[in-house]
Motif scaffolding. Structure first.
Motif, PDB file in Angstrom:
ATOM      1  N   ARG A  70      19.058  83.736  49.636  1.00 27.04           N
ATOM      2  CA  ARG A  70      18.323  83.273  51.125  1.00 27.04           C
ATOM      3  C   ARG A  70      18.815  81.801  51.302  1.00 27.04           C
ATOM      4  O   ARG A  70      19.092  81.806  52.489  1.00 27.04           O
ATOM      5  CB  ARG A  70      17.090  83.624  52.163  1.00 27.04           C
ATOM      6  N   ALA A  71      18.442  80.859  50.254  1.00 29.72           N
ATOM      7  CA  ALA A  71      18.639  79.226  50.776  1.00 29.72           C
ATOM      8  C   ALA A  71      20.101  79.201  50.740  1.00 29.72           C
ATOM      9  O   ALA A  71      20.979  78.136  51.592  1.00 29.72           O
ATOM     10  CB  ALA A  71      18.007  78.855  50.206  1.00 29.72           C
ATOM     11  N   GLU A  72      20.764  79.719  50.076  1.00 31.29           N
ATOM     12  CA  GLU A  72      22.219  79.686  49.398  1.00 31.29           C
ATOM     13  C   GLU A  72      22.945  79.745  50.866  1.00 31.29           C
ATOM     14  O   GLU A  72      24.300  79.371  51.203  1.00 31.29           O
ATOM     15  CB  GLU A  72      22.827  79.361  47.920  1.00 31.29           C
ATOM     16  N   VAL A  73      22.656  81.073  51.948  1.00 30.75           N
ATOM     17  CA  VAL A  73      23.911  81.713  52.578  1.00 30.75           C
ATOM     18  C   VAL A  73      23.552  80.797  53.330  1.00 30.75           C
ATOM     19  O   VAL A  73      24.421  80.240  54.388  1.00 30.75           O
ATOM     20  CB  VAL A  73      23.566  83.180  52.283  1.00 30.75           C
ATOM     21  N   VAL A  74      21.865  80.567  53.947  1.00 31.80           N
ATOM     22  CA  VAL A  74      21.509  79.649  55.466  1.00 31.80           C
ATOM     23  C   VAL A  74      22.341  78.290  54.556  1.00 31.80           C
ATOM     24  O   VAL A  74      22.906  77.159  56.116  1.00 31.80           O
ATOM     25  CB  VAL A  74      20.273  79.401  54.969  1.00 31.80           C
ATOM     26  N   ALA A  75      22.188  77.862  53.576  1.00 35.63           N
ATOM     27  CA  ALA A  75      22.348  76.420  53.142  1.00 35.63           C
ATOM     28  C   ALA A  75      24.897  76.275  53.280  1.00 35.63           C
ATOM     29  O   ALA A  75      25.131  75.584  54.642  1.00 35.63           O
ATOM     30  CB  ALA A  75      22.107  76.319  52.425  1.00 35.63           C
ATOM     31  N   ASP A  76      25.201  77.893  53.424  1.00 33.59           N
ATOM     32  CA  ASP A  76      26.155  77.565  53.457  1.00 33.59           C
ATOM     33  C   ASP A  76      26.684  77.691  54.337  1.00 33.59           C
ATOM     34  O   ASP A  76      28.027  76.715  55.135  1.00 33.59           O
ATOM     35  CB  ASP A  76      26.687  78.487  53.117  1.00 33.59           C
ATOM     36  N   ALA A  77      26.080  78.118  55.700  1.00 31.92           N
ATOM     37  CA  ALA A  77      26.191  78.579  57.289  1.00 31.92           C
ATOM     38  C   ALA A  77      26.322  77.259  57.506  1.00 31.92           C
ATOM     39  O   ALA A  77      26.676  76.804  58.496  1.00 31.92           O
ATOM     40  CB  ALA A  77      25.263  79.754  58.067  1.00 31.92           C
ATOM     41  N   LEU A  78      25.077  76.535  57.851  1.00 31.50           N
ATOM     42  CA  LEU A  78      24.816  75.220  57.704  1.00 31.50           C
ATOM     43  C   LEU A  78      25.689  73.967  57.320  1.00 31.50           C
ATOM     44  O   LEU A  78      26.241  73.201  58.631  1.00 31.50           O
ATOM     45  CB  LEU A  78      22.867  74.909  57.935  1.00 31.50           C
ATOM     46  N   VAL A  79      26.784  73.908  56.088  1.00 34.51           N
ATOM     47  CA  VAL A  79      27.461  73.723  56.531  1.00 34.51           C
ATOM     48  C   VAL A  79      28.305  73.397  57.651  1.00 34.51           C
ATOM     49  O   VAL A  79      28.982  72.314  57.938  1.00 34.51           O
ATOM     50  CB  VAL A  79      27.916  73.462  55.127  1.00 34.51           C
ATOM     51  N   ARG A  80      28.716  74.509  57.705  1.00 32.00           N
ATOM     52  CA  ARG A  80      29.774  74.831  59.412  1.00 32.00           C
ATOM     53  C   ARG A  80      29.922  74.570  60.627  1.00 32.00           C
ATOM     54  O   ARG A  80      29.775  73.724  60.880  1.00 32.00           O
ATOM     55  CB  ARG A  80      30.761  76.538  58.637  1.00 32.00           C
ATOM     56  N   ILE A  81      28.059  75.336  60.393  1.00 35.51           N
ATOM     57  CA  ILE A  81      27.507  74.923  61.676  1.00 35.51           C
ATOM     58  C   ILE A  81      27.140  73.710  62.638  1.00 35.51           C
ATOM     59  O   ILE A  81      28.230  72.506  63.253  1.00 35.51           O
ATOM     60  CB  ILE A  81      26.185  75.562  62.174  1.00 35.51           C
ATOM     61  N   ILE A  82      27.471  72.688  61.248  1.00 35.26           N
ATOM     62  CA  ILE A  82      27.273  71.371  61.580  1.00 35.26           C
ATOM     63  C   ILE A  82      28.253  70.405  61.177  1.00 35.26           C
ATOM     64  O   ILE A  82      28.390  69.569  62.476  1.00 35.26           O
ATOM     65  CB  ILE A  82      25.715  70.647  60.161  1.00 35.26           C
ATOM     66  N   ALA A  83      29.367  71.296  60.813  1.00 34.54           N
ATOM     67  CA  ALA A  83      30.463  70.343  60.811  1.00 34.54           C
ATOM     68  C   ALA A  83      31.436  70.623  62.183  1.00 34.54           C
ATOM     69  O   ALA A  83      32.132  69.734  62.285  1.00 34.54           O
ATOM     70  CB  ALA A  83      32.093  70.871  59.886  1.00 34.54           C
ATOM     71  N   SER A  84      30.981  71.116  62.555  1.00 37.73           N
ATOM     72  CA  SER A  84      31.274  72.004  64.188  1.00 37.73           C
ATOM     73  C   SER A  84      30.929  70.654  65.150  1.00 37.73           C
ATOM     74  O   SER A  84      31.358  70.520  66.015  1.00 37.73           O
ATOM     75  CB  SER A  84      31.288  73.368  64.910  1.00 37.73           C
ATOM     76  N   GLN A  85      29.884  70.115  65.003  1.00 37.00           N
ATOM     77  CA  GLN A  85      28.825  69.107  65.538  1.00 37.00           C
ATOM     78  C   GLN A  85      29.698  68.159  65.046  1.00 37.00           C
ATOM     79  O   GLN A  85      29.567  66.988  65.554  1.00 37.00           O
ATOM     80  CB  GLN A  85      27.603  69.193  65.881  1.00 37.00           C
TER      81      GLN A  85
ATOM     82  N   LEU B  34      14.999  72.507  52.681  1.00 40.28           N
ATOM     83  CA  LEU B  34      14.523  73.617  53.275  1.00 40.28           C
ATOM     84  C   LEU B  34      14.409  75.099  51.903  1.00 40.28           C
ATOM     85  O   LEU B  34      15.479  75.063  51.446  1.00 40.28           O
ATOM     86  CB  LEU B  34      16.323  73.912  53.407  1.00 40.28           C
ATOM     87  N   ARG B  35      13.989  75.584  52.800  1.00 38.56           N
ATOM     88  CA  ARG B  35      13.524  76.478  51.667  1.00 38.56           C
ATOM     89  C   ARG B  35      12.699  77.858  52.685  1.00 38.56           C
ATOM     90  O   ARG B  35      11.584  77.894  53.011  1.00 38.56           O
ATOM     91  CB  ARG B  35      11.717  76.652  51.069  1.00 38.56           C
ATOM     92  N   PRO B  36      13.781  78.204  53.480  1.00 37.52           N
ATOM     93  CA  PRO B  36      13.273  79.879  54.293  1.00 37.52           C
ATOM     94  C   PRO B  36      12.933  80.609  53.299  1.00 37.52           C
ATOM     95  O   PRO B  36      12.527  81.013  52.005  1.00 37.52           O
ATOM     96  CB  PRO B  36      14.782  80.405  54.300  1.00 37.52           C
ATOM     97  N   VAL B  37      12.818  81.830  53.710  1.00 33.28           N
ATOM     98  CA  VAL B  37      11.082  83.179  53.318  1.00 33.28           C
ATOM     99  C   VAL B  37      12.228  84.168  52.775  1.00 33.28           C
ATOM    100  O   VAL B  37      13.786  84.505  53.333  1.00 33.28           O
ATOM    101  CB  VAL B  37      10.885  83.752  54.258  1.00 33.28           C
ATOM    102  N   PRO B  38      12.306  83.708  51.317  1.00 32.56           N
ATOM    103  CA  PRO B  38      12.637  84.965  50.647  1.00 32.56           C
ATOM    104  C   PRO B  38      13.328  86.433  50.798  1.00 32.56           C
ATOM    105  O   PRO B  38      12.386  86.752  51.798  1.00 32.56           O
ATOM    106  CB  PRO B  38      12.878  84.825  48.804  1.00 32.56           C
ATOM    107  N   ALA B  39      14.315  86.727  50.947  1.00 31.31           N
ATOM    108  CA  ALA B  39      14.386  88.277  50.763  1.00 31.31           C
ATOM    109  C   ALA B  39      13.592  88.876  50.194  1.00 31.31           C
ATOM    110  O   ALA B  39      13.484  88.683  49.176  1.00 31.31           O
ATOM    111  CB  ALA B  39      16.103  88.612  50.784  1.00 31.31           C
TER     112      ALA B  39
END
Length: 337
Positions: free
Chosen positions: A133-148, A162-167
């Motif tokens: 989950r941490a990997e997926v959240v970080a991957d999405a944030l790479v694109r989202i933050i780049a959009s700004q 960054l430690r999301p609650v694990p699946a």
């Protein structure tokens, strides 16, 4: 007109009132504009008159009356009402909807709608654990933050920031799209639900609603072409300024509002490192489009009107936003479901 643009409009109204001697207050740095609450009217509302009443030494409604004409004269504003103790309720005209749609259309060609340079020069360091989950959240944030305009550096290191609650279980059997949605849609402090419900095509599945709404936007485009007309940004109301009885104007307003607030949702997702904010806003856009879609095409012997072309443009804009948002989350936006 987006909420950010409308906020600037209200701020300019305050500044004009001060410059013309109608109000004696310090001009605020920013003005909050939101959809109206219970009892409100119009497309947006602001409590700026209540905020300025005490420093101005005037009743809130009197401050609202001073600001009302300055806001009303703005292009794209159809009317301004005062409700309650002094809330300013703003009705946007068809020109505002057309301008919003054109902005989204331009973004499709020149740089996606909602993208900005607000974080230009910022480098966000994400230190994450070895967890899917941490990997997926970080991957999405790479694109989202780049959009700004920002940049993200991801590493597996301590101390973790960054430690999301694990699946609770491996989401891979859901497939790449449903698995990513399962991990991104909940807030990072919430435990994700990894269930086969995300594979079911029904209204209770938010991922299905988002992707289905995108396919409906594409289908409306194809069906309109078959009927011999294309989209043109404009007033979504008929010539008498009313939608048909089976298409209440609230549906068009809800969709316009959701699209206008997309840049704000995307900005918040970036600054708060919260892709769930983007995912949840896509559900809002999808639900608004699904409620509005039935008004787009002519019915029976109707001929395509300017209102139909404008509604088609609004629906296509919603499809563009849904596709862009899903792409930032790393999820496919299919043409058909």
């Amino acid at each position: 007109m987006t909420p950010v643009e409308l906020s600037r409009t209200v701020l300019r109204a305050v500044r004009r009132a001060v410059d013309e001697g109608e109000l004696s207050v310090a001009v605020p740095v920013r003005v909050v504009v939101t959809p109206p609450g219970p009892g409100g009217r119009g497309d947006y509302a602001t409590n700026i008159a209540l905020q300025l009443a005490r420093p101005a030494g005037r009743p809130p409604r009197q401050v609202a009356e001073i600001l009302r004409p300055h806001i009303s004269r703005t292009e794209g504003v159809a009317d301004v009402e005062i409700t309650g103790p002094g809330f300013l309720n703003i009705h946007l005209g068809g020109a505002a909807t057309a301008a919003l749609v054109r902005s989204i259309q331009a973004g499709a060609h020149e740089g996606a709608y909602g993208h900005s340079d607000d974080l230009r020069g910022d480098v966000v360091e994400l230190r994450i654990p070895y967890d899917i989950r941490a990997e997926v959240v970080a991957d999405a944030l790479v694109r989202i933050i780049a959009s700004q305009g920002g940049r993200v550096e991801v590493e597996h290191a301590e101390p973790v920031n960054l430690r999301p609650v694990p699946a609770p279980e491996d989401p891979a059997p859901l497939g790449p799209d449903a698995a990513r949605w399962a991990l991104l849609h909940p807030a990072v402090h919430d435990r994700p639900r990894v269930t086969a419900d995300l594979l079911v095509q029904r209204e209770s599945n938010p991922l299905f609603r988002v992707r289905y709404a995108h396919t409906r936007a594409r289908a409306l485009h194809r069906n309109a072409a078959a009927l011999g007309f294309t989209s043109t940004p404009g007033d979504v109301r008929d010539a008498d300024h009313h939608l048909p009885a089976d298409a209440p104007s609230e549906d068009a307003t809800s969709l316009t509002t959701a699209l206008a607030e997309y840049p704000h949702a995307l900005s918040h997702a970036a600054t708060h490192r919260a892709p769930d904010r983007l995912a949840r806003h896509l559900v809002t856009v999808a639900d608004a489009l699904l409620a509005f879609q039935h008004t787009v095409l002519p019915r029976g012997e109707q001929k395509p009107s300017a209102a139909h072309r404008a509604r088609l443009a609004l629906a296509e804009a919603a499809g563009t936003v849904l596709a862009g948002g899903l792409s930032l989350l790393g999820i496919d936006a299919p043409e058909h479901l």
